[in-house]
Design a protein around this motif. Structure first.
Motif, short mmCIF file in Angstrom:
data_model
loop_
_atom_site.label_atom_id
_atom_site.label_comp_id
_atom_site.label_asym_id
_atom_site.label_seq_id
_atom_site.Cartn_x
_atom_site.Cartn_y
_atom_site.Cartn_z
N THR A 32 0.83 -1.21 0.00
CA THR A 32 0.00 0.00 0.00
C THR A 32 0.86 1.26 0.00
OG1 THR A 32 -0.16 -0.12 2.42
CG2 THR A 32 -1.93 -1.13 1.15
N GLY A 33 2.18 1.11 0.17
CA GLY A 33 3.07 2.27 0.16
C GLY A 33 2.98 3.08 -1.11
N ILE A 34 2.77 2.41 -2.27
CA ILE A 34 2.64 3.16 -3.52
C ILE A 34 1.17 3.28 -3.94
CG2 ILE A 34 4.90 2.44 -4.33
CD1 ILE A 34 3.40 0.59 -6.34
N LEU A 35 0.26 2.71 -3.15
CA LEU A 35 -1.15 2.69 -3.55
C LEU A 35 -2.00 3.68 -2.77
CD1 LEU A 35 -1.57 -1.19 -3.85
CD2 LEU A 35 -0.87 0.45 -5.61
N ILE A 36 -1.64 3.92 -1.51
CA ILE A 36 -2.37 4.90 -0.70
C ILE A 36 -1.62 6.23 -0.76
CG2 ILE A 36 -3.06 5.52 1.65
CD1 ILE A 36 -3.49 2.60 2.25
N PRO A 37 -2.28 7.30 -1.15
CA PRO A 37 -1.60 8.61 -1.23
C PRO A 37 -1.20 9.11 0.15
CG PRO A 37 -3.97 8.85 -1.59
CD PRO A 37 -3.70 7.37 -1.54
N PRO A 38 -0.11 9.92 0.22
CA PRO A 38 0.73 10.36 -0.90
C PRO A 38 1.67 9.26 -1.35
CG PRO A 38 1.62 11.17 1.16
CD PRO A 38 0.33 10.47 1.51
N SER A 39 1.86 9.12 -2.64
CA SER A 39 2.64 8.03 -3.19
C SER A 39 3.65 8.57 -4.18
CB SER A 39 1.70 7.03 -3.89
OG SER A 39 2.42 6.20 -4.77
N ILE A 40 4.88 8.11 -4.05
CA ILE A 40 5.93 8.52 -4.97
C ILE A 40 5.60 8.07 -6.39
CG2 ILE A 40 8.35 8.14 -5.57
CD1 ILE A 40 8.90 7.93 -2.55
N ALA A 41 4.99 6.89 -6.51
CA ALA A 41 4.66 6.36 -7.83
C ALA A 41 3.69 7.28 -8.57
CB ALA A 41 4.07 4.97 -7.70
N TYR A 42 2.71 7.85 -7.85
CA TYR A 42 1.74 8.73 -8.50
C TYR A 42 2.37 10.07 -8.87
CZ TYR A 42 -2.02 5.48 -7.55
OH TYR A 42 -2.81 4.37 -7.55
N ILE A 43 3.35 10.51 -8.10
CA ILE A 43 4.07 11.73 -8.46
C ILE A 43 4.81 11.52 -9.78
CG2 ILE A 43 5.96 13.27 -7.80
CD1 ILE A 43 5.20 12.73 -4.87
N ILE A 44 5.44 10.34 -9.92
CA ILE A 44 6.23 10.06 -11.12
C ILE A 44 5.34 9.88 -12.34
CG2 ILE A 44 7.81 8.40 -12.19
CD1 ILE A 44 8.95 7.91 -9.37
N ILE A 45 4.27 9.10 -12.22
CA ILE A 45 3.41 8.88 -13.39
C ILE A 45 2.68 10.18 -13.77
CG2 ILE A 45 1.27 8.14 -12.21
CD1 ILE A 45 0.99 6.00 -14.41
N GLY A 46 2.38 11.01 -12.78
CA GLY A 46 1.79 12.31 -13.08
C GLY A 46 2.75 13.17 -13.88
N LEU A 47 4.03 13.11 -13.50
CA LEU A 47 5.05 13.87 -14.22
C LEU A 47 5.22 13.34 -15.63
CD1 LEU A 47 7.25 16.10 -13.84
CD2 LEU A 47 8.82 14.24 -13.27
N VAL A 48 5.24 12.02 -15.78
CA VAL A 48 5.43 11.38 -17.08
C VAL A 48 4.30 11.72 -18.05
CG1 VAL A 48 5.47 9.14 -18.26
CG2 VAL A 48 6.87 9.50 -16.22
N LEU A 49 3.06 11.68 -17.57
CA LEU A 49 1.90 11.85 -18.44
C LEU A 49 1.28 13.23 -18.38
CD1 LEU A 49 0.12 8.39 -17.94
CD2 LEU A 49 1.73 9.08 -19.73
#
Length: 445
Positions: free
Chosen positions: A162-179
């Motif tokens: 859940t570390g990358i699934l429950i916000p705040p998540s580093i993964a969502y920061i990166i995919i947001g930046l990518v897309l």
């Protein structure tokens, strides 16, 4: 917010050795255990040299542009917050509250372990950090409570997903930046799916515990439960100041993720000094630890930009869309194919390189079938999260194995029920768009 990567070229080019050669280099380097950023960097350089689609003179500028983004500042801040959280002992307060909340359950401490994983995730944004921090606190106690050690390790590894699934998540920061999507928007969209993953792991553990009777905790009456919960909250309420600030700041729009990360670091440090659990002498070790994690993530993002630019110019995303749609034009089939690709990728590579490589490839495919871009991002990150508890990579498996010395294969075998529950939620996210858009303004629906 603009995308980190440019749009694909209009014409799909025939691919030859100038494409397949660099791909082979990447596969060989990753297979040899070379750091991922080195593999991506070598592949980028080879692709630029052999294809000639972009001049090599652009490489230096592209590397700088890859990490020249204000949103990325949030990544080291949340990583540092997680380190400070552990060193100040606030993570122990989370465990005390989680244990008090689950005293009514027959699988009491197992359920508390899952909850504390979720609480830690709501601050650190990192799976590995959660697995290490929670594992040190809970695995031995889980074994004392009656759980087999491999299952205890699997429970912690799954909960830490859940570390990358429950916000705040580093993964969502990166995919947001990518897309080119706002991280704050993704955080809001990910809240319900992330909590559903946590609930799925919670329920799965309860069912497994009921079947095998690992832990038969005696239930308590309502008065005793309220008294225990009140005492734990009285002794540890200040630990929840940090997640409240993060969630309120981001979800109210008063703080950007970067600002929320900065405030979280400062508040956590202040609490540590007030409690006397944090000293100036602790800072060098904390900063070095956080820098090591951050030093793994940022080079991957930097070297992925020239790679993505070259692939886009060659028309690879469109070619991939044509390839998949030639197999089937049914949206449900394409969604299942994307999930299979992401699960397979998550099994062999970490989340960050998977995001920066696969998101630009799969996003046009999601657009082709009319999938909401927010839904696509949440589905992608959730599916990649399954890879944290599946061999051969399974980062969380390695973390808990390193803590306990338990065999990775034994842990992975015990993690199968959790993998299935996570995949069930992933399918819901993929086929029920409302799960990801219900908290968002109408513009995103």
């Amino acid at each position: 917010m603009n995308s980190l990567f440019p749009g694909s070229g209009e014409q799909v080019l025939d691919l030859d050795w100038s494409f397949y050669g660099p791909v082979l280099i990447f596969v060989v380097l990753i297979g040899l255990g070379v750091p991922v950023w080195v593999g991506i960097g070598a592949t980028s350089i080879a692709l630029l040299l052999w294809s000639g689609v972009l001049p090599m003179s652009l490489l230096g500028g592209s590397l700088f542009e890859g990490i020249d983004a204000f949103a990325l500042t949030a990544v080291p801040l949340f990583i540092l917050t997680g380190d400070v959280l552990v060193r100040t002992g606030l993570s122990r307060k989370f465990l005390d509250v989680a244990e008090a909340l689950t005293t009514w359950s027959r699988s009491g401490f197992g359920s508390a372990t899952v909850l504390v994983c979720g609480m830690f995730s709501a601050i650190s944004g990192s799976d590995a950090a959660g697995a290490a921090a929670v594992g040190r606190m809970t695995i031995n106690r889980l074994v004392e409570s009656g759980y087999p050690r491999p299952y205890a390790c699997a429970l912690v590894a799954a909960g830490a997903c859940t570390g990358i699934l429950i916000p705040p998540s580093i993964a969502y920061i990166i995919i947001g930046l990518v897309l080119g999507i706002s991280a704050s928007t993704l955080f809001q969209a990910a809240l319900i799916p992330g909590l559903m993953i946590l609930a799925g792991i919670f329920i799965t553990n309860s069912v497994v515990n009921r079947i095998y009777a690992y832990e038969n905790k005696t239930s308590v009456n309502l008065n005793e439960w309220l008294r225990t919960l009140g005492l734990s909250l009285k002794n540890g309420w200040y630990a929840f100041i940090v997640p409240v600030i993060i969630f309120y700041g981001i979800f109210s729009g008063r703080l950007t993720p970067t600002e929320a990360g900065a405030v979280a670091v400062i508040v956590t440090i202040i609490i540590g000094f007030v409690l006397g659990t944090l000293k100036l002498a602790d800072f060098p070790a904390m900063l070095v630890s956080s820098a090591k994690v951050n030093g793994v993530i940022l080079p991957i993002i930097a070297f992925s930009l020239p790679l993505a630019q070259a692939l886009a110019t060659m028309g690879v995303p469109q070619g991939f869309v044509q390839l998949v749609t030639s197999l089937s034009t049914e949206p449900w089939v394409i969604i299942l194919l994307m999930i299979v690709i992401l699960v397979a990728a998550g099994c062999v590579m970490e989340t960050t390189p998977n995001i920066v490589i696969l998101a630009p490839l799969l996003k046009p495919l999601a657009d082709e079938i009319g999938m909401n871009e927010i839904q696509f991002c949440i589905m992608m990150i959730t599916t990649l999260g399954v890879g944290f508890i599946t061999p051969p990579l399974g980062l969380n498996l390695f973390v808990v194995s390193g803590l306990t010395g338990e065999s990775i294969l034994k842990i992975a075998k015990q993690a199968v029920p959790f993998v299935l529950s996570m995949l069930a939620v992933t399918l819901l996210i993929a086929f029920v768009p409302e799960m990801t858009t219900i908290l968002l303004p109408d513009i995103y629906k």
